[in-house]
Structure formats: structure tokens, C-alpha cells
Design an enzyme around this catalytic site. Structure first.
Site, PDB file in Angstrom:
ATOM      1  N   THR A  99      36.799  40.581  29.227  1.00 48.32           N
ATOM      2  CA  THR A  99      35.678  41.453  28.876  1.00 48.32           C
ATOM      3  C   THR A  99      36.119  42.008  27.537  1.00 48.32           C
ATOM      4  O   THR A  99      37.224  41.707  27.092  1.00 48.32           O
ATOM      5  CB  THR A  99      35.537  42.578  29.927  1.00 48.32           C
ATOM      6  OG1 THR A  99      35.105  42.008  31.144  1.00 48.32           O
ATOM      7  CG2 THR A  99      34.549  43.664  29.536  1.00 48.32           C
ATOM      8  N   ARG A 115      23.342  45.819  31.307  1.00 47.91           N
ATOM      9  CA  ARG A 115      24.066  44.902  32.163  1.00 47.91           C
ATOM     10  C   ARG A 115      23.108  43.853  32.738  1.00 47.91           C
ATOM     11  O   ARG A 115      21.904  44.082  32.835  1.00 47.91           O
ATOM     12  CB  ARG A 115      24.696  45.713  33.287  1.00 47.91           C
ATOM     13  CG  ARG A 115      25.657  44.935  34.138  1.00 47.91           C
ATOM     14  CD  ARG A 115      26.615  45.909  34.751  1.00 47.91           C
ATOM     15  NE  ARG A 115      27.325  45.402  35.894  1.00 47.91           N
ATOM     16  CZ  ARG A 115      28.418  44.651  35.837  1.00 47.91           C
ATOM     17  NH1 ARG A 115      28.890  44.258  34.678  1.00 47.91           N
ATOM     18  NH2 ARG A 115      29.042  44.274  36.934  1.00 47.91           N
ATOM     19  N   GLY A 167      38.425  44.155  34.404  1.00 46.01           N
ATOM     20  CA  GLY A 167      37.919  44.290  35.767  1.00 46.01           C
ATOM     21  C   GLY A 167      38.283  45.661  36.307  1.00 46.01           C
ATOM     22  O   GLY A 167      38.177  46.663  35.589  1.00 46.01           O
ATOM     23  N   SER A 180      33.041  47.940  36.767  1.00 52.02           N
ATOM     24  CA  SER A 180      34.165  48.855  36.539  1.00 52.02           C
ATOM     25  C   SER A 180      34.241  49.291  35.074  1.00 52.02           C
ATOM     26  O   SER A 180      35.133  50.057  34.697  1.00 52.02           O
ATOM     27  CB  SER A 180      35.482  48.176  36.916  1.00 52.02           C
ATOM     28  OG  SER A 180      35.490  47.866  38.278  1.00 52.02           O
TER      29      SER A 180
HETATM   30  O1  DON Z   1      31.785  44.859  35.100  1.00 51.13           O
HETATM   31  C1  DON Z   1      32.873  44.615  35.574  1.00 51.13           C
HETATM   32  O2  DON Z   1      33.524  45.426  36.209  1.00 51.13           O
HETATM   33  C2  DON Z   1      33.494  43.252  35.362  1.00 51.13           C
HETATM   34  N1  DON Z   1      32.458  42.276  35.179  1.00 51.13           N
HETATM   35  C3  DON Z   1      34.386  43.321  34.198  1.00 51.13           C
HETATM   36  C4  DON Z   1      35.130  42.042  34.003  1.00 51.13           C
HETATM   37  C5  DON Z   1      36.309  42.208  33.169  1.00 51.13           C
HETATM   38  O3  DON Z   1      36.626  43.266  32.706  1.00 51.13           O
HETATM   39  C6  DON Z   1      37.103  41.023  32.953  1.00 51.13           C
HETATM   40  N2  DON Z   1      38.180  41.339  32.077  1.00 51.13           N
HETATM   41  N3  DON Z   1      39.016  41.438  31.498  1.00 51.13           N
END
Ligand code: DON
Length: 556
Positions: A369, A95, A462, A441
Site C-alpha cells: 500500500t 475506497r 495492512g 486499517s
Molecule cells: O485497507 C487495508 O487495510 C489494506 N487493504 C491495506 C493493505 C496494505 O497496507 C498492504 N500493505 N502494505
């Protein structure tokens, strides 16, 4: 002519088991499920030519950086969960991390109010980790050469590929891309949006990938690519320096493990908040008999939502980068504490979130994501979730390099106690600091049965990730759905604050009405998560791509 007869009816009944739900893709040896068809194909080809699941994961990750640019990336980061055929497992945390210059209040204005800088533009990016993560995975656990695994991505970038309906839509609708000239140059053709079916070539990205292939992964962190990225950052007031890039390291961590009924759970540890969530929520539900009410019933959804509400309240306070903050994992999963949480659920009525813990209201928007799942013929399984955070990240394409940068800094608590762009309230545990990892998440998860891989699962979305993963697991384990049906099934989401129960529009109006009567503020939404799942059946693999998006499953 024969009319519809007892014979026909008998035939229908015999055929019924195959018709009860949408069927997954089945194959004997290996399976890849990803968000984009060219990337899925690249992974399946690696498996078929003797690569293992880790090799395929590297090829898919790099290919998605070309074909699914809203989330697939070189300029972002993520998590790779691996469960080896011999029972060991590992977790690669690649990350993004805070730069050396990062400070707690770096995104607050003079009056202490959060600015837009954590979500858009050059200052929004943490140090990217994708290339370091892919390289570490391959070096330690892969069989194929780096060159071989980068190659499919280079081909896709230089030859191009036809733009899908979904890609054309997101390229057209993303406001950020038009605000940055380099992004406009790359993601539009001569100032016009790409239409479905047009071929999208990315020569700058192909050149970057070619250097990464020829000079090896350090090219991204120390070579010409690093120098160009650092210079571009400096020219535009960004935070990432050459020193930050040189010092970046992917971290190998021990996955979290737990049990549910006769199943084992292997999942994402902090700095993911997802694994603890899965383990806590499943423990709260286990033994309540909630599943007897049936999948999708108001009673089942109520019990799931109450488990979600309680975990997200804990998440807001107790989760952060474990290298900077002692996450009380044991206490969050302590049987006495679980019992207390379970006991606090009213079997009929929603508990107002203000009674679970205080917080503020905020709205969250749709984001991007991506998750992919892979199982190989040896029985190794890989679950990868990686991201730029928001769709197309910060909107910034590094000049001359052809790849987008993340806006992952917004996953920190930019102002502890105030909601971020997902409406999540987070505390001091997730405050910004140099070299710290923002809380995530993302929840790549593997379920085992009799010591073998049984289910591989993960999702973008998210905070909805954690709940989407939970529900697909429960659908298979508790509601006996085939894996495709489990992925297709209507989902809900509750994250404590805002005190809203989101439910997909496929839910029946009377279920929604019954939930309202129980005291929920119900918000009907288009789609919650995009799950890529694989179930290991008897002698074959079942791949389930999420029909909510243009995902595909392919095996051999
Ligand atoms: O790591 C995380 O929780 C967020 N950056 C994830 C973002 C995300 O899943 C956007 N999506 N659809």
C-alpha cells in the site's frame, strides 16, 4: 599536526545536537514525503508553483500510479485526510466498494470454504475510487486545474523513468503479474524483467491518463475508459459493470478527533479501523507512565503490545462500514472502558490472546500500500494512504488501459470468523454486501498542537499500519525523538490473533529475550510499515522518509 585534543572534543560536543540521530529534510515553505522520488518531485513542484497541499496530493497520487505500480493506482482506492490551516478538517473516503452483484458468500466454494478469488484475478476487485477521490479533493479544496495536476503523471508514463532497485525487485518477484498475459505485457519488456536503471515507459497508461486529463475525471466512470474496463471484466468473469462504475461516489466523512496530553489528534474514521485504534491505544497508555522506561525497552514494548492486543480484539468484532453497521465508537473510547482495558494489563507478563478473546491462528504475508504526507506554506496538511491491497493488487491489468486492479474484496470478512490474508479475524460487521466498503486499517493521521498542524503521519502495511502510526506518534510525543529518528526507530506489531509479537530485526537480542521471558511468542521480521511523516517545527518543516524503502522527502 594537532592530535585529538580538548579543542576537538569541544567541537564535537558543540556539534553533537545535530549528530544525535539521522536528520529529517528541512524546508521553510512546503514539504512532500512519498514512497517514490519522481512522485515526490511532482508534488514539490506543484507546491512551489503556487498549488496547495491538496493540489500536490492529487499530483502525487496520480504520479505514484505510474512510478510505484505495486500500490500507487488508478484501479484501487484509499483515504485522504485534510486538516486546513483554519482548523477545519475533512476525510475523503475513496475506497473501493462492493459491486451490485456482491453477495456475502461470493468467495466460498460448495463446501463453504474460501476460494482464492478474493485475492487474485478478475473477481477480486471492488469498484475503484482513486480518480473520484482525487477529483473531489481538487474540485472542493484545490487551486490548480485538473489538467495541470494530471500532466506530471502523463509525462512519467509516456517518457518513462529509470527503474529503481526496489521496483526491479518487486516486478521480478511478484508471481501474480506473470500469470496474467496483459500484466506480463505491460510490466515486462518482451518477456524479460526490467533491470534497475532501464527506462520503463507505459504508453497504454499514458493514453488512459490523457483521456482522463482531457475529458475530466468522469472519463474513468462513464467514458471510453469505463467501457473498456467493463468489457474486459465481462470477458473474464469479473464483477464490475458499467453501472457499478457510473454509480461510484467518493464519500466525505467527518474525521475522528481526540486528545492526548496537550495534543489534538485528527484521524481516520470508519470504514478505517485505524483511527479508533490510535485513539483507544493512546488513551490506554496515557497516564500509565509507560514512557519512563524509555523507547525500545522491553517494558515499554510490553505496554504497547498489550494495548495493541486489546484493540485488535475489539477490531475483530466491532468494526465495519458505518453505512451498514453501527460501529460503537463511543463505547470503544469510553473512559470507563479504557480504564477497564488498562486495568487488565499485567505490568510484567503478556496476557495470552485466548484470554482476551477466542480466535484462530494464521500467517500473514508481506503486502503493498502506500502513504504520502504533504504540508503547504499556508499551513494546510494532507495525509493520503491508498492501495491496491496486495502488492500489484489482483495481478490483473485492465486490457488496453495499462493500470492494475485491486484485490480489495479480500478486506471484507470473506467468511466471518476466519482469518483473511493478513491473518485478521473479522466478524459480521464486515461481511460482504453490494455497495458496501470493506473495513480498512489505513490510518492517515494528523496531530495538532496549540491548534496548529504538528505532525502528519501514515503508513502502508495492512494491520501493521495502525501500530506503525501509533509508535511514530509516541516516539515524537513521548520520547522526544526528531521525526526522522521516530520513523527510523525499531517497531513492533501485535494484532491479538495470531498471538505473536512481531519485532523488527534491529531490536537488540537481549530485548527480544526479555520479551520472551514475559510470555511473548516473538517473531523477528524485516520491516514493519513504511511511514511518511512531516513535523512542523518552529519556522520550518521537517520531512521524514522511511529508510526501510526507497522513499524521499522534498521541500522548498
Ligand atoms: O485497507 C487495508 O487495510 C489494506 N487493504 C491495506 C493493505 C496494505 O497496507 C498492504 N500493505 N502494505
Amino acid at each position: 599536526m594537532r592530535s585529538f585534543s580538548a579543542y576537538t572534543l569541544l567541537f564535537c560536543l558543540v556539534a553533537a545536537p545535530m549528530l544525535e540521530a539521522r536528520q529529517p529534510v528541512r524546508a521553510r515553505h512546503g514539504m512532500v514525503v512519498s514512497r517514490e522520488t519522481h512522485a515526490t518531485d511532482a508534488g514539490a513542484a506543484v507546491l512551489e508553483s503556487g498549488g496547495n497541499a491538496i493540489d500536490a496530493a492529487v499530483a502525487v497520487g496520480l504520479a505514484l500510479a505510474v512510478t510505484h505500480p505495486s500500490a500507487g493506482n488508478l484501479g484501487g482506492g484509499g483515504f485522504m485526510l485534510i486538516r486546513f490551516a483554519d482548523g477545519r478538517s475533512t476525510f475523503i473516503d475513496f475506497r473501493e466498494r462492493g459491486t451490485k452483484s456482491a453477495t456475502r458468500d461470493m468467495y466460498l466454494d460448495k463446501n463453504g470454504k474460501p476460494t482464492q478469488d478474493s485475492t487474485e484475478g478478475y473477481r477480486a476487485s471492488g469498484i475503484p475510487g482513486t480518480i473520484a477521490g482525487m477529483a473531489l479533493a481538487r474540485e472542493k479544496y484545490g487551486k490548480k486545474s485538473w489538467k495541470e495536476l494530471v500532466e506530471p503523471a502523463i509525462k512519467l508514463a509516456s517518457n518513462g523513468f529509470p527503474v529503481s532497485y526496489g521496483l526491479a525487485n518487486t516486478l521480478r518477484n511478484n508471481q501474480k503479474l506473470s500469470r496474467f498475459p496483459e500484466s506480463k505485457r505491460i510490466f515486462q519488456r518482451d518477456g524479460k524483467y526490467y533491470e534497475m536503471g532501464e527506462v520503463f515507459q507505459q504508453p497504454d497508461l499514458a493514453a488512459t491518463l490523457t483521456r482522463i486529463r482531457d475529458n475530466g475525471p468522469r472519463e474513468f466512470y462513464e467514458g471510453k475508459t469505463a467501457q473498456m474496463l467493463a468489457a474486459d471484466m465481462k470477458a473474464h468473469g469479473g464483477e464490475i459493470t458499467l453501472e457499478d462504475l457510473k454509480n461510484y461516489k467518493a464519500i466525505e466523512r467527518k474525521p475522528l478527533e481526540g486528545k492526548y496530553k496537550e495534543y489534538g489528534i485528527v484521524t481516520a474514521p470508519p470504514p478505517s479501523s485505524g483511527g479508533l485504534g490510535i485513539l483507544q491505544m493512546m488513551s490506554v497508555l496515557e497516564g500509565t507512565g509507560y514512557e519512563k522506561s524509555g523507547a525500545g525497552s522491553a517494558q515499554t514494548l510490553h505496554m504497547e503490545a498489550e494495548a495493541m492486543r486489546r484493540y485488535f480484539a475489539d477490531r475483530s468484532e466491532y468494526l465495519g462500514d458505518p453505512d451498514f453497521f453501527k460501529v460503537p465508537s463511543k463505547q470503544l473510547l469510553n473512559p470507563k472502558y479504557i480504564e477497564k482495558l488498562r486495568g487488565s494489563i499485567d505490568p510484567v507478563k503478556a496476557t495470552p490472546s485466548s484470554e482476551v478473546k477466542p480466535g484462530n491462528l494464521s500467517v500473514y504475508e508481506s503486502m503493498e500500500t502506500t502513504h504520502y504526507s504533504i504540508v503547504d506554506s499556508e499551513g494546510n496538511a494532507v495525509a493520503v494512504t491508498y492501495t491496491l491491497n496486495g502488492g500489484y493488487g489482483s495481478g490483473v491489468t485492465a486490457t488496453g488501459l495499462g493500470f492494475l486492479l485491486n484485490n480489495e474484496m479480500d478486506d471484507f470478512a470473506v467468511k466471518p470468523g476466519e482469518a483473511n490474508m493478513f491473518g485478521l479475524i473479522q466478524g459480521e460487521a464486515n461481511a460482504i454486501a453490494p455497495n458496501k466498503t470493506p473495513l480498512s486499517s489505513m490510518t492517515p493521521t494528523i496531530i495538532t498542537k496549540d491548534g496548529k498542524v504538528y505532525l502528519v503521519v501514515g503508513s502502508p502495511g495492512g494491520p501493521t499500519i495502525i501500530n506503525a502510526v501509533l509508535q511514530v506518534i509516541l516516539n515524537v510525543l513521548d520520547f522526544n525523538m526528531n521525526v526522522q529518528e521516530a520513523v527510523d526507530h525499531t517497531r513492533i506489531h501485535h494484532q491479538w490473533m495470531p498471538d505473536t509479537l512481531s519485532i523488527e530485526k534491529t531490536a537488540s537480542p537481549d530485548t527480544i529475550e526479555m520479551l520472551k521471558q514475559r510470555g511473548y511468542q516473538v517473531r523477528v521480521t524485516a520491516g514493519i510499515g513504511e511511514v511518511a511523516a512531516i513535523r512542523v517545527g518552529d519556522g520550518f518543516l521537517e520531512g521524514a522518509a522511511d529508510g526501510r524503502v526507497e522513499a524521499t522527502a522534498k521541500g522548498y
